[in-house]
Structures are given as structure tokens and as C-alpha cells.
Design a protein around this motif. Sequence first.
Motif, PDB file in Angstrom:
ATOM      1  N   TRP A  83       0.858  -1.179   0.000  1.00  0.00           N
ATOM      2  CA  TRP A  83       0.000   0.000   0.000  1.00  0.00           C
ATOM      3  C   TRP A  83       0.891   1.224   0.000  1.00  0.00           C
ATOM      4  N   ARG A  84       0.328   2.317  -0.540  1.00  0.00           N
ATOM      5  CA  ARG A  84       1.032   3.596  -0.547  1.00  0.00           C
ATOM      6  C   ARG A  84       0.040   4.708  -0.229  1.00  0.00           C
ATOM      7  N   VAL A  85       0.542   5.760   0.375  1.00  0.00           N
ATOM      8  CA  VAL A  85      -0.273   6.918   0.735  1.00  0.00           C
ATOM      9  C   VAL A  85      -0.801   7.596  -0.519  1.00  0.00           C
ATOM     10  N   GLN A  86      -2.064   7.982  -0.460  1.00  0.00           N
ATOM     11  CA  GLN A  86      -2.672   8.854  -1.469  1.00  0.00           C
ATOM     12  C   GLN A  86      -3.439   9.931  -0.724  1.00  0.00           C
ATOM     13  N   GLU A  87      -3.525  11.083  -1.325  1.00  0.00           N
ATOM     14  CA  GLU A  87      -4.271  12.194  -0.741  1.00  0.00           C
ATOM     15  C   GLU A  87      -5.209  12.760  -1.794  1.00  0.00           C
ATOM     16  N   ALA A  88      -6.125  13.604  -1.361  1.00  0.00           N
ATOM     17  CA  ALA A  88      -7.087  14.229  -2.270  1.00  0.00           C
ATOM     18  C   ALA A  88      -6.333  15.035  -3.324  1.00  0.00           C
ATOM     19  N   GLU A  89      -6.653  14.789  -4.584  1.00  0.00           N
ATOM     20  CA  GLU A  89      -6.080  15.520  -5.706  1.00  0.00           C
ATOM     21  C   GLU A  89      -6.912  15.248  -6.936  1.00  0.00           C
ATOM     22  N   ASP A  90      -6.432  15.639  -8.081  1.00  0.00           N
ATOM     23  CA  ASP A  90      -7.255  15.593  -9.282  1.00  0.00           C
ATOM     24  C   ASP A  90      -7.435  14.205  -9.889  1.00  0.00           C
ATOM     25  N   GLU A  91      -6.829  13.167  -9.327  1.00  0.00           N
ATOM     26  CA  GLU A  91      -7.048  11.821  -9.852  1.00  0.00           C
ATOM     27  C   GLU A  91      -8.148  11.071  -9.106  1.00  0.00           C
ATOM     28  N   GLY A  92      -8.849  11.734  -8.201  1.00  0.00           N
ATOM     29  CA  GLY A  92     -10.001  11.118  -7.563  1.00  0.00           C
ATOM     30  C   GLY A  92      -9.763  10.472  -6.216  1.00  0.00           C
ATOM     31  N   TYR A  93      -8.541  10.545  -5.681  1.00  0.00           N
ATOM     32  CA  TYR A  93      -8.283  10.013  -4.344  1.00  0.00           C
ATOM     33  C   TYR A  93      -8.868  10.956  -3.300  1.00  0.00           C
ATOM     34  N   ALA A  94      -9.084  10.452  -2.081  1.00  0.00           N
ATOM     35  CA  ALA A  94      -9.583  11.262  -0.970  1.00  0.00           C
ATOM     36  C   ALA A  94      -8.494  11.391   0.092  1.00  0.00           C
ATOM     37  N   ALA A  95      -8.588  12.414   0.897  1.00  0.00           N
ATOM     38  CA  ALA A  95      -7.639  12.596   1.998  1.00  0.00           C
ATOM     39  C   ALA A  95      -7.650  11.355   2.882  1.00  0.00           C
ATOM     40  N   GLY A  96      -6.482  10.860   3.227  1.00  0.00           N
ATOM     41  CA  GLY A  96      -6.376   9.707   4.114  1.00  0.00           C
ATOM     42  C   GLY A  96      -6.406   8.361   3.428  1.00  0.00           C
ATOM     43  N   ASP A  97      -6.404   8.351   2.083  1.00  0.00           N
ATOM     44  CA  ASP A  97      -6.436   7.074   1.366  1.00  0.00           C
ATOM     45  C   ASP A  97      -5.097   6.337   1.447  1.00  0.00           C
ATOM     46  N   ALA A  98      -5.191   5.031   1.481  1.00  0.00           N
ATOM     47  CA  ALA A  98      -4.071   4.118   1.268  1.00  0.00           C
ATOM     48  C   ALA A  98      -4.450   3.316   0.031  1.00  0.00           C
ATOM     49  N   GLU A  99      -3.577   3.286  -0.960  1.00  0.00           N
ATOM     50  CA  GLU A  99      -3.885   2.576  -2.203  1.00  0.00           C
ATOM     51  C   GLU A  99      -3.186   1.229  -2.221  1.00  0.00           C
ATOM     52  N   LEU A 100      -3.952   0.184  -2.426  1.00  0.00           N
ATOM     53  CA  LEU A 100      -3.435  -1.175  -2.506  1.00  0.00           C
ATOM     54  C   LEU A 100      -2.845  -1.402  -3.893  1.00  0.00           C
ATOM     55  N   LYS A 101      -1.639  -1.974  -3.934  1.00  0.00           N
ATOM     56  CA  LYS A 101      -0.973  -2.239  -5.206  1.00  0.00           C
ATOM     57  C   LYS A 101      -0.294  -3.607  -5.173  1.00  0.00           C
ATOM     58  N   ARG A 102      -0.190  -4.198  -6.350  1.00  0.00           N
ATOM     59  CA  ARG A 102       0.593  -5.409  -6.605  1.00  0.00           C
ATOM     60  C   ARG A 102       0.234  -6.613  -5.740  1.00  0.00           C
ATOM     61  N   MET A 103      -1.063  -6.785  -5.461  1.00  0.00           N
ATOM     62  CA  MET A 103      -1.504  -7.992  -4.772  1.00  0.00           C
ATOM     63  C   MET A 103      -1.386  -9.152  -5.746  1.00  0.00           C
ATOM     64  N   PHE A 104      -0.700 -10.211  -5.332  1.00  0.00           N
ATOM     65  CA  PHE A 104      -0.477 -11.340  -6.227  1.00  0.00           C
ATOM     66  C   PHE A 104      -0.020 -12.550  -5.421  1.00  0.00           C
ATOM     67  N   VAL A 105      -0.518 -13.717  -5.820  1.00  0.00           N
ATOM     68  CA  VAL A 105      -0.044 -14.996  -5.287  1.00  0.00           C
ATOM     69  C   VAL A 105       0.217 -15.897  -6.487  1.00  0.00           C
ATOM     70  N   VAL A 106       1.372 -16.560  -6.489  1.00  0.00           N
ATOM     71  CA  VAL A 106       1.699 -17.442  -7.609  1.00  0.00           C
ATOM     72  C   VAL A 106       0.653 -18.552  -7.696  1.00  0.00           C
ATOM     73  N   PRO A 107       0.332 -19.007  -8.905  1.00  0.00           N
ATOM     74  CA  PRO A 107      -0.751 -19.993  -9.071  1.00  0.00           C
ATOM     75  C   PRO A 107      -0.612 -21.235  -8.193  1.00  0.00           C
ATOM     76  N   GLU A 108       0.590 -21.754  -8.039  1.00  0.00           N
ATOM     77  CA  GLU A 108       0.763 -22.998  -7.276  1.00  0.00           C
ATOM     78  C   GLU A 108       0.574 -22.811  -5.771  1.00  0.00           C
ATOM     79  N   ALA A 109       0.482 -21.569  -5.283  1.00  0.00           N
ATOM     80  CA  ALA A 109       0.281 -21.331  -3.854  1.00  0.00           C
ATOM     81  C   ALA A 109      -1.107 -20.770  -3.552  1.00  0.00           C
TER      82      ALA A 109
END
Length: 165
Positions: free
Chosen positions: A64-90
Motif C-alpha cells: 500500500w502507498r499513501v494517497q491524498e485528495a487531488e485531481d485523480e479522484g483520491y480522498a484525503a487519508g487514502d491508502a492505495e493497494l498495489k501489486r496484490m499477487f499470489v503465484v498460481p501454485e500457492a
Amino acid sequence: MDGIRAVRFDHPDAVKLSALVQAEYVRRFGYDDMTPLRPGHFDPPGGLFLIAYLAGEAVGCGGWRVQEAEDEGYAAGDAELKRMFVVPEARGRGIARRILRSLEDSARAAGRVRMVLETGTQLHEAVGLYVACGYVPTAEFGPYRGYSDSRWFAKALREQVSTEG
């Protein structure tokens, strides 16, 4: 060592798993994730990147990474989830749920009030995970606004306190 460990986004295991994520996106969508990400985006207290290990092998990740209110639609206090992944065999062992829970706990402890994410319509297992973990559809944000094969979700990280009555 098995379990979940915090690493920098440029750690060799993070780089390897990120490449696998991108290959999965290309396979399913025909393009990779164009979101610009840098290692510093995930450095505490403004973020966190986790790797799950089984039998000493890196099998899952998320951050996760910090995001704040700005012109891309995030809100103050947001945490953005990124790169969630589990290899197929697990997959099917609860690894993604454990990573997600750890990321939510970390973001909450860092003072974030909402976790947000964008995922693709063809990532049925991801959508199912997020809905099962309490995420609800939300307004578009970020670089994929306007993409018909994207979906946006959010989850409150803090209980709303009523000031009425």
C-alpha cells in the motif's frame, strides 16, 4: 523462512513477483500496469510492501502507498493497494487474505482512513477476494479512470463515529 516479511519494493523477491504480476496482466488484458511505482512509495510510514514465503520461496506479495485528495479522484487519508499477487501454485491457502489483512492493519496504524484499489474485470479471483473482505465499489480514481475493464473498490479502515444524538 516462511511467513510474511516487509521488504523494499526494489528487493529481488519483490522485483521477481512484480514481473510475474505484469506478465499476468499482459496475458489477461493485453497490456501491463501503467501505474508509475517507485520503491519509495512503499517505505513506512507512507506505505508498506510485503512478501509471503512458503518453504523459503517468495509466493505472494502486496503493498500500500499513501494517497491524498487531488485531481485523480483520491480522498484525503487514502491508502492505495498495489501489486496484490499470489503465484498460481500457492493459491487457495489464504495467503492473499493474510497479506491483505496485514496491509490493512499497517495502513490503519499509519493513520490512513480508507484502503482503495483498482482491479480488472477479468481478475475474477481478485474481485471475489476483495468483496469477501469487505470492499465495496467506489468512484473511479487513478490512471485507469474511464477504462471499461477496470473496477474500483474501497474499505473504511476506521469506524465512523456518530456525532449525532
